[in-house]
Design a protein around this motif. Structure first.
Motif, PDB file in Angstrom:
ATOM      1  N   THR A 184      19.157  41.986  41.407  1.00 30.22           N
ATOM      2  CA  THR A 184      19.174  42.227  39.961  1.00 30.22           C
ATOM      3  C   THR A 184      19.841  41.104  39.173  1.00 30.22           C
ATOM      4  O   THR A 184      19.982  41.198  37.953  1.00 30.22           O
ATOM      5  N   GLY A 185      20.246  40.040  39.861  1.00 27.43           N
ATOM      6  CA  GLY A 185      20.855  38.904  39.178  1.00 27.43           C
ATOM      7  C   GLY A 185      22.269  39.143  38.699  1.00 27.43           C
ATOM      8  O   GLY A 185      22.749  38.446  37.798  1.00 27.43           O
ATOM      9  N   ALA A 186      22.961  40.112  39.278  1.00 35.33           N
ATOM     10  CA  ALA A 186      24.332  40.404  38.861  1.00 35.33           C
ATOM     11  C   ALA A 186      25.247  39.235  39.216  1.00 35.33           C
ATOM     12  O   ALA A 186      25.198  38.735  40.337  1.00 35.33           O
ATOM     13  N   PRO A 187      26.111  38.794  38.297  1.00 35.02           N
ATOM     14  CA  PRO A 187      27.027  37.699  38.627  1.00 35.02           C
ATOM     15  C   PRO A 187      28.200  38.142  39.499  1.00 35.02           C
ATOM     16  O   PRO A 187      28.784  37.326  40.195  1.00 35.02           O
ATOM     17  N   ASP A 188      28.520  39.443  39.440  1.00 33.59           N
ATOM     18  CA  ASP A 188      29.690  39.952  40.159  1.00 33.59           C
ATOM     19  C   ASP A 188      29.318  41.189  40.954  1.00 33.59           C
ATOM     20  O   ASP A 188      28.483  41.998  40.527  1.00 33.59           O
ATOM     21  N   LEU A 189      29.988  41.339  42.091  1.00 33.14           N
ATOM     22  CA  LEU A 189      29.937  42.568  42.878  1.00 33.14           C
ATOM     23  C   LEU A 189      31.366  43.025  43.077  1.00 33.14           C
ATOM     24  O   LEU A 189      32.206  42.257  43.555  1.00 33.14           O
ATOM     25  N   VAL A 190      31.655  44.278  42.710  1.00 32.46           N
ATOM     26  CA  VAL A 190      32.995  44.829  42.857  1.00 32.46           C
ATOM     27  C   VAL A 190      32.950  45.908  43.926  1.00 32.46           C
ATOM     28  O   VAL A 190      32.197  46.882  43.807  1.00 32.46           O
ATOM     29  N   LEU A 191      33.751  45.738  44.981  1.00 35.30           N
ATOM     30  CA  LEU A 191      33.837  46.713  46.062  1.00 35.30           C
ATOM     31  C   LEU A 191      35.139  47.475  45.894  1.00 35.30           C
ATOM     32  O   LEU A 191      36.217  46.971  46.222  1.00 35.30           O
ATOM     33  N   VAL A 192      35.048  48.690  45.349  1.00 34.72           N
ATOM     34  CA  VAL A 192      36.230  49.514  45.108  1.00 34.72           C
ATOM     35  C   VAL A 192      36.506  50.326  46.363  1.00 34.72           C
ATOM     36  O   VAL A 192      35.661  51.092  46.830  1.00 34.72           O
ATOM     37  N   THR A 193      37.711  50.162  46.895  1.00 29.43           N
ATOM     38  CA  THR A 193      38.053  50.793  48.158  1.00 29.43           C
ATOM     39  C   THR A 193      39.463  51.363  48.073  1.00 29.43           C
ATOM     40  O   THR A 193      40.042  51.455  46.991  1.00 29.43           O
ATOM     41  N   ASP A 194      40.009  51.791  49.221  1.00 26.91           N
ATOM     42  CA  ASP A 194      41.337  52.417  49.209  1.00 26.91           C
ATOM     43  C   ASP A 194      42.440  51.450  49.616  1.00 26.91           C
ATOM     44  O   ASP A 194      43.564  51.872  49.869  1.00 26.91           O
ATOM     45  N   VAL A 195      42.133  50.158  49.656  1.00 23.89           N
ATOM     46  CA  VAL A 195      43.161  49.144  49.930  1.00 23.89           C
ATOM     47  C   VAL A 195      43.184  48.148  48.782  1.00 23.89           C
ATOM     48  O   VAL A 195      42.149  47.854  48.176  1.00 23.89           O
ATOM     49  N   GLY A 196      44.369  47.650  48.457  1.00 23.63           N
ATOM     50  CA  GLY A 196      44.520  46.796  47.291  1.00 23.63           C
ATOM     51  C   GLY A 196      44.002  45.388  47.457  1.00 23.63           C
ATOM     52  O   GLY A 196      43.600  44.754  46.477  1.00 23.63           O
ATOM     53  N   ALA A 249      41.430  49.301  38.608  1.00 29.86           N
ATOM     54  CA  ALA A 249      40.383  49.425  37.600  1.00 29.86           C
ATOM     55  C   ALA A 249      39.436  48.227  37.691  1.00 29.86           C
ATOM     56  O   ALA A 249      39.850  47.107  38.023  1.00 29.86           O
ATOM     57  N   VAL A 250      38.166  48.460  37.387  1.00 30.57           N
ATOM     58  CA  VAL A 250      37.166  47.407  37.537  1.00 30.57           C
ATOM     59  C   VAL A 250      37.489  46.210  36.647  1.00 30.57           C
ATOM     60  O   VAL A 250      37.337  45.050  37.069  1.00 30.57           O
ATOM     61  N   SER A 251      37.967  46.436  35.418  1.00 33.59           N
ATOM     62  CA  SER A 251      38.288  45.306  34.538  1.00 33.59           C
ATOM     63  C   SER A 251      39.403  44.453  35.127  1.00 33.59           C
ATOM     64  O   SER A 251      39.384  43.216  35.005  1.00 33.59           O
ATOM     65  N   GLU A 252      40.371  45.079  35.769  1.00 35.66           N
ATOM     66  CA  GLU A 252      41.467  44.318  36.384  1.00 35.66           C
ATOM     67  C   GLU A 252      40.978  43.528  37.593  1.00 35.66           C
ATOM     68  O   GLU A 252      41.448  42.416  37.846  1.00 35.66           O
ATOM     69  N   LEU A 253      40.048  44.079  38.331  1.00 36.44           N
ATOM     70  CA  LEU A 253      39.479  43.350  39.464  1.00 36.44           C
ATOM     71  C   LEU A 253      38.634  42.176  38.968  1.00 36.44           C
ATOM     72  O   LEU A 253      38.681  41.075  39.532  1.00 36.44           O
ATOM     73  N   LEU A 254      37.892  42.390  37.897  1.00 38.22           N
ATOM     74  CA  LEU A 254      37.045  41.325  37.375  1.00 38.22           C
ATOM     75  C   LEU A 254      37.843  40.203  36.726  1.00 38.22           C
ATOM     76  O   LEU A 254      37.412  39.037  36.762  1.00 38.22           O
TER      77      LEU A 254
END
Length: 274
Positions: A184-196, A249-254
């Motif tokens: 889909t041409g996404a510039p980012d992939l965020v993998l939200v998991t249970d480890v920091g 939070a996704v914004s903090e990861l990005l």
């Protein structure tokens, strides 16, 4: 890079951490979703174990001749995955709707994700035996079913796939998210998991190159993190610019303030930064 408003943000929601995502986490995701389309790929391991205790037993997990782990998947397991995913989807879609984000659920096996032949030889009771295990590596993604990609709208994808014989198969959610992000041409992939963070030598890693992440994956990573690093590499190979792994939070990861950022660029000196 400034992405087009039609370019999605792809987020993998770990099945082990969904219960721990509070209201502020969903508020943050909704703010992102007002500006960009969202594609959420969910895991289901924890809900499946809650459904039936036998899914927590060691015998539910197979290991192939190369050392890779997989859930032993039969047609009954596929049905149970759909059952827990439907309940999970109802909850996620309600959380988004309450924050002004419309959403729809999509099975990967409904024309989105294609899979190749799966491994047939697995270790059972210290012997390699041939088993039918309804799993398969992802061979392609057709983004056409994601027809409503627009700001303010989300797709929630259950990571099943369909093989060349037309059979529905289980596939890894992290790698499904990576393939969808690339298609889909996404510039980012965020993998939200249970480890920091990714940990190397018990130290959190903030940034790491794809090459160094792959080296650690093959020599030191275990279990779920090994799969996440494999998915990260595949995403970058398919044109995604960066992959972030973490529990915030996704914004903090990005924005790089927490989590581990993996990019194709070489990180100076050691390849990692703590």
């Amino acid at each position: 890079m400034s992405a087009s408003p039609a370019t999605p943000t792809v987020v993998k929601l770990g099945g082990s951490c969904l219960d721990d995502l509070d209201g502020t986490w969903w508020d943050d995701l909704a703010r992102i979703g007002r500006d960009r389309p969202l594609i959420l790929v969910h895991g289901w391991s924890k809900p499946l174990k809650k459904l039936d205790a036998r899914y927590s037993e060691p015998s539910a997990i197979l290991r192939d001749r190369y050392g890779n782990q997989s859930r032993w998947t039969t047609p009954e397991v596929i049905d149970d995955i759909k059952t827990v995913s439907a309940v999970l989807a109802e909850d996620v879609l309600a959380r988004l709707a309450g924050r002004g984000i419309t959403a729809e659920r999509l099975l990967g096996s409904d024309g989105l994700v294609a899979a190749g032949p799966g491994e047939r030889w697995w270790w059972r009771q210290k012997q390699l035996v041939e088993l039918e295990n309804l799993v398969g590596p992802i061979t392609g993604v057709d983004p056409a079913p994601l027809k409503n990609l627009r700001p303010g709208h989300a797709h929630l994808v259950t990571p099943l796939a369909r093989n060349a014989a037309g059979r529905e198969v289980n596939t890894d959610a992290d790698r499904a998210a990576a393939a969808i992000a690339g298609a889909t041409g996404a510039p980012d992939l965020v993998l939200v998991t249970d480890v920091g963070h990714l940990l190397i030598d018990d130290r959190p890693v903030r940034r790491i190159s794809a090459a160094d992440a792959a080296a650690f994956r093959d020599k030191g990573a275990k279990g779920g993190m090994r799969k996440k690093l494999r998915a990260a590499g595949e995403a970058l190979e398919h044109g995604v610019e960066r992959v972030v792994i973490g529990s915030a939070a996704v914004s903090e990861l990005l924005d790089g303030s927490t989590g581990t950022v993996i990019t194709g660029a070489r990180i100076p000196t050691t390849g990692v930064s703590a």
